[in-house]
Write a protein that holds these residues in place. Structure first.
Motif, PDB file in Angstrom:
ATOM      1  N   ARG A  35     -18.407 -10.213   2.503  1.00 36.94           N
ATOM      2  CA  ARG A  35     -17.984 -11.599   2.737  1.00 36.94           C
ATOM      3  C   ARG A  35     -18.887 -12.260   3.780  1.00 36.94           C
ATOM      4  O   ARG A  35     -19.300 -13.421   3.627  1.00 36.94           O
ATOM      5  CB  ARG A  35     -16.518 -11.618   3.206  1.00 36.94           C
ATOM      6  CG  ARG A  35     -15.910 -13.007   3.447  1.00 36.94           C
ATOM      7  CD  ARG A  35     -15.693 -13.766   2.147  1.00 36.94           C
ATOM      8  NE  ARG A  35     -14.983 -15.007   2.346  1.00 36.94           N
ATOM      9  CZ  ARG A  35     -13.674 -15.177   2.148  1.00 36.94           C
ATOM     10  NH1 ARG A  35     -12.918 -14.164   1.735  1.00 36.94           N
ATOM     11  NH2 ARG A  35     -13.122 -16.351   2.326  1.00 36.94           N
ATOM     12  N   LEU A  85     -18.698 -22.540   9.087  1.00 32.42           N
ATOM     13  CA  LEU A  85     -18.852 -21.168   8.618  1.00 32.42           C
ATOM     14  C   LEU A  85     -18.149 -20.135   9.498  1.00 32.42           C
ATOM     15  O   LEU A  85     -17.877 -19.017   9.054  1.00 32.42           O
ATOM     16  CB  LEU A  85     -20.336 -20.830   8.524  1.00 32.42           C
ATOM     17  CG  LEU A  85     -21.126 -21.585   7.451  1.00 32.42           C
ATOM     18  CD1 LEU A  85     -22.615 -21.328   7.612  1.00 32.42           C
ATOM     19  CD2 LEU A  85     -20.654 -21.180   6.057  1.00 32.42           C
ATOM     20  N   THR A 126     -15.337 -17.585   8.616  1.00 32.72           N
ATOM     21  CA  THR A 126     -15.638 -16.477   7.706  1.00 32.72           C
ATOM     22  C   THR A 126     -15.358 -15.129   8.358  1.00 32.72           C
ATOM     23  O   THR A 126     -15.006 -14.165   7.669  1.00 32.72           O
ATOM     24  CB  THR A 126     -17.113 -16.543   7.265  1.00 32.72           C
ATOM     25  OG1 THR A 126     -17.393 -17.828   6.723  1.00 32.72           O
ATOM     26  CG2 THR A 126     -17.411 -15.484   6.218  1.00 32.72           C
ATOM     27  N   ALA A 128     -13.224 -12.447   6.482  1.00 28.64           N
ATOM     28  CA  ALA A 128     -13.788 -11.148   6.127  1.00 28.64           C
ATOM     29  C   ALA A 128     -12.868 -10.009   6.555  1.00 28.64           C
ATOM     30  O   ALA A 128     -12.673  -9.030   5.820  1.00 28.64           O
ATOM     31  CB  ALA A 128     -15.165 -10.989   6.775  1.00 28.64           C
ATOM     32  N   ALA A 153     -21.700 -15.494   3.535  1.00 35.79           N
ATOM     33  CA  ALA A 153     -21.759 -16.605   4.489  1.00 35.79           C
ATOM     34  C   ALA A 153     -23.153 -16.711   5.099  1.00 35.79           C
ATOM     35  O   ALA A 153     -23.654 -17.822   5.345  1.00 35.79           O
ATOM     36  CB  ALA A 153     -20.721 -16.397   5.594  1.00 35.79           C
TER      37      ALA A 153
END
Length: 348
Positions: free
Chosen positions: A276, A245, A248, A252, A280
């Protein structure tokens, strides 16, 4: 030249540490300065890459840049206590000196002209805390004694809001390192953009000769080719799920940059990035991963002042720093993109 090469080989740390490395390691300021004086006398340019160790490809990209632009290259490895707040990870910060030296020993740059020998890192500076802080050092600023450096008005925004003593520690240790190393050129990564720009201002304001303002170079962020995650020593803390993750944050910022380029306001661009990251956060919660956004902000690269919510991209393409910080589990990551004209900020 012979005497210079002999001096390069004259100082090293214990064989158990550097047995697989071929680079001279200087553990005292006195010994390093003897080596540096030889470089001055030989009219050799010296590139410098300051690090806290736990080297990765991001660090190595800076070293490679230095090798390509200087006769000699010095890398420092020093985990600086004064830039860690009492609650931060000084004690657990990754320390991988043997592996660091192996990685540096493997680097080589071949100058274009065939008669010139390949360049490899010339020296590692590995000082003690006692040498760097003769009066001692505490992570508690109120308990510190001795000389410290602050860049007033430039360390309170962005990262400075979350880490109020960080840039005081950075400015102090880099001033010390520049005075010791006396580099012709110094190299920093864009990932720490506020730090690099603050240090560029510091050397200009204090009229450093080694390096000068123009010879402090900011090199584009090194990233994982597969997912864009900015390389960082702290990435080692991430669990496999957190690592999945973590990209992200960069994604973003890219989303925000795209809508900004299309004419959106600063407020709209930041909202796009937060959306965004919010998605996540929801995804991570399913796997028990907590994602907490520290900030997403847009700042002027000269003053670090926050842009107004209604501001849009200027027609002249004036640069703007879009940066963010977020926690993925217990690991805090930072990243940034520069929107608009990068000339004069980040090296090509």
């Amino acid at each position: 030249m012979t005497r210079f090469l002999m001096l390069r080989r004259s100082v090293s740390i214990s064989a158990s540490v550097h047995s697989s490395a071929s680079i001279p390691v200087f553990t005292t300021i006195k010994d390093y300065r003897l080596w540096r004086n030889e470089a001055f006398e030989s009219k050799k340019s010296v590139g410098f890459v300051p690090t806290m160790g736990a080297l990765h490809d991001g660090h190595l990209s800076l070293v490679k840049r230095s090798l390509s632009e200087n006769d000699l290259t010095v890398v420092s490895i020093f985990v600086n206590p004064s830039q860690f707040a009492p609650h931060e990870d000084l004690a657990t910060y990754p320390r991988t000196l043997p592996q660091d030296l192996i990685l540096l020993s493997a680097l080589e740059y071949q100058p274009a002209n065939p008669p010139n020998a390949p360049r490899t890192p010339s020296a590692v500076f590995l000082p003690s805390v006692k040498d760097m802080y003769p009066s001692g050092i505490s992570q508690d600023v109120s308990q510190q004694k001795g000389t410290f450096v602050e860049v007033k008005g430039y360390g309170e925004q962005m990262e400075g809001l979350s880490r109020p003593t960080f840039f005081r520690g950075v400015a102090t240790i880099v001033t010390k390192l520049f005075n010791i190393i006396q580099p012709t050129n110094a190299y920093f990564g864009q990932k720490d953009i506020q730090q690099a720009l603050l240090l560029r201002r510091l050397v200009g304001d204090l009229h450093f000769s080694h390096p000068t303002h123009d010879n402090l170079h900011i090199i584009p962020t090194a990233r994982n080719a597969a997912n864009g995650l900015a390389l960082s020593s702290r990435n080692i803390y991430l669990t496999p799920c957190e690592r999945r993750l973590a990209p992200t944050l960069y994604a973003a910022l890219q989303d925000a940059g795209q809508v900004w380029a299309a004419g959106a306001s600063k407020q709209e661009a930041v909202r796009r990035a937060l959306d965004r990251l919010g998605a996540a956060k929801d995804e991570g919660a399913k796997d028990g991963i907590e994602i907490r956004v520290d900030y997403v902000e847009m700042n002027d690269p000269d003053t670090f002042e926050v842009l107004g919510d209604g501001q849009v991209q200027r027609s002249d393409g004036a640069p703007v720093i879009l940066s963010g910080a977020a926690w993925f589990g217990r690991t805090r990551l930072i990243d940034n993109v520069i929107l608009g004209n990068l000339e004069g900020i980040v090296a090509k």
